[in-house]
Design an enzyme around this catalytic site. Structure first.
Site, PDB file in Angstrom:
ATOM      1  N   THR A 147       2.801  -5.607  -2.194  1.00 22.05           N
ATOM      2  CA  THR A 147       2.162  -5.192  -1.258  1.00 22.05           C
ATOM      3  C   THR A 147       2.498  -5.688   0.031  1.00 22.05           C
ATOM      4  O   THR A 147       3.746  -6.071   0.218  1.00 22.05           O
ATOM      5  CB  THR A 147       0.510  -5.296  -1.788  1.00 22.05           C
ATOM      6  OG1 THR A 147      -0.203  -4.546  -0.725  1.00 22.05           O
ATOM      7  CG2 THR A 147       0.253  -6.620  -1.347  1.00 22.05           C
ATOM      8  N   ASN A 148       1.895  -5.191   1.010  1.00 20.77           N
ATOM      9  CA  ASN A 148       2.284  -5.426   2.452  1.00 20.77           C
ATOM     10  C   ASN A 148       1.080  -5.848   3.334  1.00 20.77           C
ATOM     11  O   ASN A 148       0.011  -6.070   2.606  1.00 20.77           O
ATOM     12  CB  ASN A 148       3.064  -4.132   3.048  1.00 20.77           C
ATOM     13  CG  ASN A 148       2.089  -3.175   3.179  1.00 20.77           C
ATOM     14  OD1 ASN A 148       1.017  -2.923   3.748  1.00 20.77           O
ATOM     15  ND2 ASN A 148       2.357  -2.110   2.317  1.00 20.77           N
ATOM     16  N   ARG A 149       1.125  -6.114   4.427  1.00 15.36           N
ATOM     17  CA  ARG A 149      -0.019  -6.858   5.128  1.00 15.36           C
ATOM     18  C   ARG A 149      -0.807  -5.988   5.610  1.00 15.36           C
ATOM     19  O   ARG A 149      -1.971  -6.139   6.545  1.00 15.36           O
ATOM     20  CB  ARG A 149       0.687  -7.637   6.283  1.00 15.36           C
ATOM     21  CG  ARG A 149       1.424  -8.916   5.944  1.00 15.36           C
ATOM     22  CD  ARG A 149       2.229  -9.506   7.226  1.00 15.36           C
ATOM     23  NE  ARG A 149       3.078 -10.558   6.862  1.00 15.36           N
ATOM     24  CZ  ARG A 149       2.800 -11.907   6.217  1.00 15.36           C
ATOM     25  NH1 ARG A 149       1.560 -12.113   6.230  1.00 15.36           N
ATOM     26  NH2 ARG A 149       3.691 -12.606   6.054  1.00 15.36           N
ATOM     27  N   SER A 150      -0.608  -4.793   5.475  1.00 19.28           N
ATOM     28  CA  SER A 150      -1.529  -3.617   6.041  1.00 19.28           C
ATOM     29  C   SER A 150      -3.173  -4.032   5.954  1.00 19.28           C
ATOM     30  O   SER A 150      -3.368  -4.171   4.690  1.00 19.28           O
ATOM     31  CB  SER A 150      -1.418  -2.113   5.694  1.00 19.28           C
ATOM     32  OG  SER A 150      -2.157  -1.334   6.346  1.00 19.28           O
TER      33      SER A 150
END
Ligand code: C5P
Length: 405
Positions: free
Chosen positions: A203-206
């Site tokens: 996933t990512n930091r959003s």
């Protein structure tokens, strides 16, 4: 415009006099409604002299042929509460109506602006933060306090915004009110999660905060909103929510919602690649991950768009920010790209504030300095509305050939 200026009991009530005068000078019809505590700070006579109408006495008074506690709110085009104390915010969030100001707030369908003012300890108390978050979710607009001298010689955050700032924000809000009425807006939010196996994801930091703020602002401006989100944040009130996890889920949800949409805002941080063959069972040992690209949802939307549909993309960059965003705008064939430099302090992932540059396919470029994500949302939607009105959105000839790193 008929404006109710609510004044609750804090020392900043003296600055509400200036707010009143500026609203009247701008040509508006103003009625000031004071709480009992406000009357201890500033005399009723001052507001009666400056406003268009005398200050109403209270809940039981008759007003313009009706009863004051509903008539004032029903007839208002805009309600501004300056200052809004911690107590007033709590009563408003709880839906109480035990004095004329709180009753007016419940009885109105007009846009409401609150301008909190209180001591730093109170401003930072979770109860105040939660009440404000509740009010924001319901579409109330907040002009946040600044830092400086407070009552009793203290200093810190909690000082009411300056009258000129309050008046400008209130009039801008009112100009935006209902300007997306009759439109269908689809917003995506959050970082997608791509399965490695049933337990792990990429996933990512959003956080989804900016996308949720856009959905909230679009709904407040009268749009029917579908929010396609992978975020765990509580979604704003009054929007249709589709929860998704992966890029594939998001692709399907957006593909279903977009054909009837007038506007699609892809604020989600969609994974660019995902594990090609996620394991059906939990992997043990070190896996060898083979990745594949995800479908580019936004570029697909651009190539299938119907005339007049406005498409907005986002870009998170850490260097060469505007030049990269300009290339993205062309490559994806969208009308607007909103770029944030995620390395800037206070901007980007997981913050409540953001600092962006908005670029248009028509050459429009504007920097939005560090401000709340809700205000960034409104700045983006201002550009969307301008393009809907002009009817000049891009065609299908998106230049999708190369992809910069
Ligand atoms: O290409 P990049 O990921 O930098 O582009 C960002 C923009 O494209 C965002 O608006 C994002 O929501 C959208 N996007 C998409 N599908 C992808 C990747 C990104 O719609 N697979």
């Amino acid at each position: 415009m008929r404006i109710v200026l609510g004044v609750s009991g804090g020392i900043a009530a003296y600055k509400a006099v200036e707010v009143c005068r500026r609203l009247v000078d701008a040509g508006h019809e103003v009625t000031a409604v004071l709480t009992d505590a406000a009357r201890r700070f500033v005399g009723e006579a001052t507001f009666s002299a400056l406003a268009t109408h005398p200050v109403p006495e209270g809940l039981w008074q008759r007003w313009e042929g009706g009863i004051a506690h509903t008539r004032l709110g029903q007839r208002a085009d805009l309600v501004v509460v300056a200052p809004a104390t911690a107590d007033l915010l709590a009563r408003y969030a709880a839906g109480m109506a035990d004095d004329l100001l709180s009753a007016t707030l419940l009885a109105t369908r007009a846009p409401v602006v609150v301008c909190p003012a209180m001591h730093t300890e109170m401003w930072e108390h979770p109860a105040v933060a939660e009440n404000l978050a509740t009010l924001c979710r319901r579409g109330v607009h907040v002009v946040p306090p600044g830092s400086g001298r407070l009552a009793g010689g203290d200093e810190g955050v909690g000082r009411m915004a300056e009258p000129a700032t309050i008046v400008a924000a209130a009039l801008a809000l009112s100009a935006r009110h209902g300007d997306l009425g009759g439109t269908q807006v689809v917003v995506s939010a959050g970082g997608t999660r791509e399965a490695i196996d049933p337990v792990r994801v990429i996933t990512n930091r959003s956080s989804g905060k900016q996308g949720h703020a856009i959905a909230e602002a679009a709904a407040a401006r009268g749009a029917r909103v579908t929010l396609v989100t992978s975020s765990a944040l509580e979604p704003p009130a009054g929007v249709e929510v589709v929860h998704v996890e992966s890029a594939a889920d998001m692709h399907a949800a957006i593909a279903a919602a977009a054909p009837s949409a007038d506007v699609v805002v892809m604020a989600a941080a969609v994974a660019d690649w995902r594990p090609k063959a996620p394991a059906a069972q939990k992997t043990h040992g070190l896996p060898e991950l083979v990745l594949e690209p995800t479908p580019d949802i936004l570029a697909d939307l651009a190539s299938a768009r119907r005339p007049g549909q406005v498409l907005v993309g986002f870009a998170a960059e850490t260097e060469d920010v505007v030049a990269r965003a300009r290339r993205k705008l062309e490559r994806k064939g969208v009308d607007l790209v909103v770029v944030n430099d995620v390395s800037a302090p206070g901007a980007g992932f997981d913050h409540d504030t953001n600092e962006v540059t908005i670029l248009g396919a028509d050459g429009y470029v504007a920097a939005v300095p560090l401000t709340s994500k809700r205000q960034v949302a409104d700045a983006i939607l201002d550009q969307v509305v301008a393009r809907l009105r002009r009817g000049t959105t891009g065609s299908n000839d998106s230049k999708r050939d190369t992809k910069e790193g």
